[in-house]
Structure formats: C-alpha cells, structure tokens
Design an enzyme around this catalytic site. Structure first.
Site, short mmCIF file in Angstrom:
data_model
loop_
_atom_site.label_atom_id
_atom_site.label_comp_id
_atom_site.label_asym_id
_atom_site.label_seq_id
_atom_site.Cartn_x
_atom_site.Cartn_y
_atom_site.Cartn_z
N THR A 13 76.33 67.46 58.05
CA THR A 13 76.70 67.15 56.85
C THR A 13 76.10 67.67 55.72
O THR A 13 76.45 68.23 54.76
CB THR A 13 76.95 65.59 56.85
OG1 THR A 13 77.74 65.24 57.66
CG2 THR A 13 77.28 65.20 55.44
N SER A 56 76.18 68.61 64.36
CA SER A 56 75.48 68.14 65.39
C SER A 56 76.19 67.84 66.84
O SER A 56 75.34 67.73 67.86
CB SER A 56 74.40 67.23 65.23
OG SER A 56 74.78 66.00 64.76
N THR A 90 73.17 64.53 61.30
CA THR A 90 72.56 63.12 61.77
C THR A 90 72.90 62.59 63.26
O THR A 90 72.30 61.90 63.55
CB THR A 90 72.79 62.21 60.75
OG1 THR A 90 74.13 61.93 60.53
CG2 THR A 90 72.30 62.51 59.31
N ASP A 91 73.98 63.15 63.70
CA ASP A 91 74.51 62.35 64.75
C ASP A 91 73.59 62.64 66.09
O ASP A 91 73.57 61.76 66.84
CB ASP A 91 76.07 62.98 65.41
CG ASP A 91 76.93 62.53 64.30
OD1 ASP A 91 76.81 61.70 63.25
OD2 ASP A 91 78.24 62.96 64.56
#
Ligand code: ASP
Length: 324
Positions: A13, A56, A90-91
C-alpha cells in the site's frame, strides 16, 4: 557525518494509490516513493533499489530469500552502508521481517516499514513511516537489535510484532512484550532490547511446511493432506496452552512416525504453548508423542522458522532445540 542507507522497495500500500476510476487501491506503474528522496536525503545519503513492486500477499519465501541475497550483495559491494530500510506491504510484512531476522547476521540495522493508507489518501502514512525508518536505520542505538519494524512512531522486534488491525495505522503490535521503543520528533528511544539473536544459514528453500489452525470439532482430513502432498513439516496453531481435538491425534502420530516434524504454537496471542494437560489431545500427551512446542512464536512465524530450519545448509537441525 551523514549515514548511508540502503532503501529497498518491495511494494505494498505504501507504493499504491486510490484509482479515480474504480476507487480501488492499486499499484502504480512507477513507485510514488521514488519521488521522495529529497525528504530522505536531508537525513541520510540514500542508495535506492526496487526489488519488487508487489502487493505483499504475492510475497513468497523464495522472494524473501531473493530480497535477502540482494541486500547482502549490495552491502558486499558498498562497504559504507550503515543501515537498511525496506518498504513492504503490511499483510505479510512480519513474515519477511522474521525471515530476514533468521537469515541475516548483520550488526547494522535492518528496518521494515509500510503504510495503511496509500499515497493519495487523506492522512497517508507512508512517507511519514519511511522518514522515521530512515532515522531509525541511521541511529547508532538501532545496531544489534535484530530486524526491526517501524510504523506509527513505534519500534518493534520482528520476532514479536504482528499485524493486529485490518485498517488502523496502529496495526503493528507486539502482544505480550510491547514495542522495543518509540520514535519521537527528536529521539529514537529504545527501552528494551532482544536477549538473543538467531542465525540460520540458508541458500535455497526446497522443503515444504504447512500451517493449520486448530478449531473445535476439527477432523484429521486437512492435516492428512500434509502426508498426501508430501510436506516436510507441519505447524499447528493449537488451542489454549497447546491442545488439540482428539480426532486429529492419530494423524499427528502418523506424521511423527514418518519423521515429519510437528511443531505446535498457541492460537492465543499472549503466552507460550506448553505440555500441561494430560487428557486425550492435551499438550502433555502431545509432548510425550514428540510434538515440539515453539516458544512464543505465532503460527506464521513458526512455519517460516521450521521452513528455514529444514533448509539449513550442511547440517540438519535438532527441531526441539531449534524451537526453544
Ligand atoms: N494489502 C496490502 C499489502 O500488504 C496492505 C498494505 O500494504 O498495507 O500489500
């Protein structure tokens, strides 16, 4: 003197924008972060590379290994690099961070960061987190602290940090242990440091490790697929102190008979799984059967650790000792 920081982008993101046409958050053809070097050059001299431009969920252990190799190679070619910053979705950020924790043994800081809001959204947090990460990677205090995750004014250890919220900018937390420190306007303030660091030598990842979440009423069929599909290791996210439903037991026994290691962590995000209960499927019974309890890791990190351990160069690991 200004420090030199290697900045490696991988996507996420932090490198995306909201499309005016569809309203969806999408990757850019050119990474918007590549235009932020002026802000970063005020803090440090930046060597910038784009390893990937991926969401990710598209990250894999093979790509993590390629990222590790790129970092080591670049540091090998520039012996003046003082720190590394990696931008990442971030995942799965915690997984890449932990992968690098186990497969690098550098003194200089490695910092991962990301964003919850893309580049053209109100309150976008990407550039803010990036600037803080470059400050952390330039700090003498960040040396020898293991791989760090910096977001939202906090510094976390890659071993304990996890994504806890689908959308909050305060998503990264270290349950049970808390952050290692804070980033303020004027300071990088550490209040704790990891007691131990681990390094495993890996050059390729041939083995397969599966992760299963245990639930009330679970049957053995899914876990059995690890045998059918020739997995080399299994991690179970068990219940409470480290227990599983009785229906799963015979398959666990079968896995162990086939010398396929079974590692157990808890579904609980606080505490450590251990062999306490003696009933059918209880942790003590599992321990006696040869199930290995991982000390305090979450499921996704225990899975990566077993994968890395089984792929160690030259010598096989003692799985029990490896997970203490
Ligand atoms: N889905 C995004 C990713 O991990 C989320 C983010 O970056 O915050 O790529």
């Amino acid at each position: 003197m200004k420090k030199t920081i290697l900045l490696v982008h991988t996507g996420g993101t932090i490198s995306m924008h909201v499309s005016k046409e569809s309203g969806a958050v999408v990757p850019d053809s050119t990474n918007p972060l590549m235009q932020e070097s002026k802000k970063l050059e005020k803090i440090a001299h930046i060597i910038e590379l784009e390893a990937f431009n991926l969401p990710s969920p598209h990250m894999t252990p093979q790509k993590m290994l390629a990222l590790r190799d790129l970092i080591l190679q670049t540091i090998g070619n520039n012996n003046n690099i003082d720190g590394v910053v990696i931008t990442h979705g971030t995942d799965t950020l915690e997984e890449t961070a932990y992968f690098l924790e186990l497969t690098t043994n550098l003194e200089i800081p490695i910092v991962l960061t990301g964003a919850m809001r893309s580049s053209n959204e109100l309150g976008a947090d990407g550039v803010y987190n990036l600037v803080e990460s470059v400050r952390v990677a330039s700090s003498e205090d960040a040396k020898n602290k293991g791989v760090l995750v910096v977001m939202n004014d906090e510094l976390h250890s890659s071993v304990n940090v996890t994504k806890t919220s689908t959308s909050s900018v305060a998503t990264f937390q270290s349950p049970q242990y808390g952050p290692l420190g804070l980033v303020t306007k004027s300071m990088i303030h550490f209040h704790q440091a990891p007691l131990k660091r681990e390094y495993v030598e890996v050059s390729k990842l041939d083995k397969k490790v599966a992760l299963f979440k245990v639930y009330a009423g679970m049957d053995a069929d899914l876990i059995r697929s690890a045998i059918d599909y020739q997995y080399d290791g299994v991690v179970l996210e068990g219940l409470g102190q480290g227990n599983i439903p009785p229906a799963v037991l015979p398959t666990i026994e079968e896995l162990l008979k086939l010398q396929i290691p079974v590692v157990l962590v808890s579904r609980c995000f606080n505490g450590i799984a251990q062999g306490v209960y003696g009933y059918e499927g209880g942790g003590k019974m599992l321990e006696d059967m040869g199930v290995i309890f991982a000390t305090g890791l979450n499921g996704q990190k225990a899975r990566l650790k077993l994968l890395i351990g089984l792929n160690q160069v030259n010598k096989p690991i003692d799985v029990k000792k490896f997970f203490i």
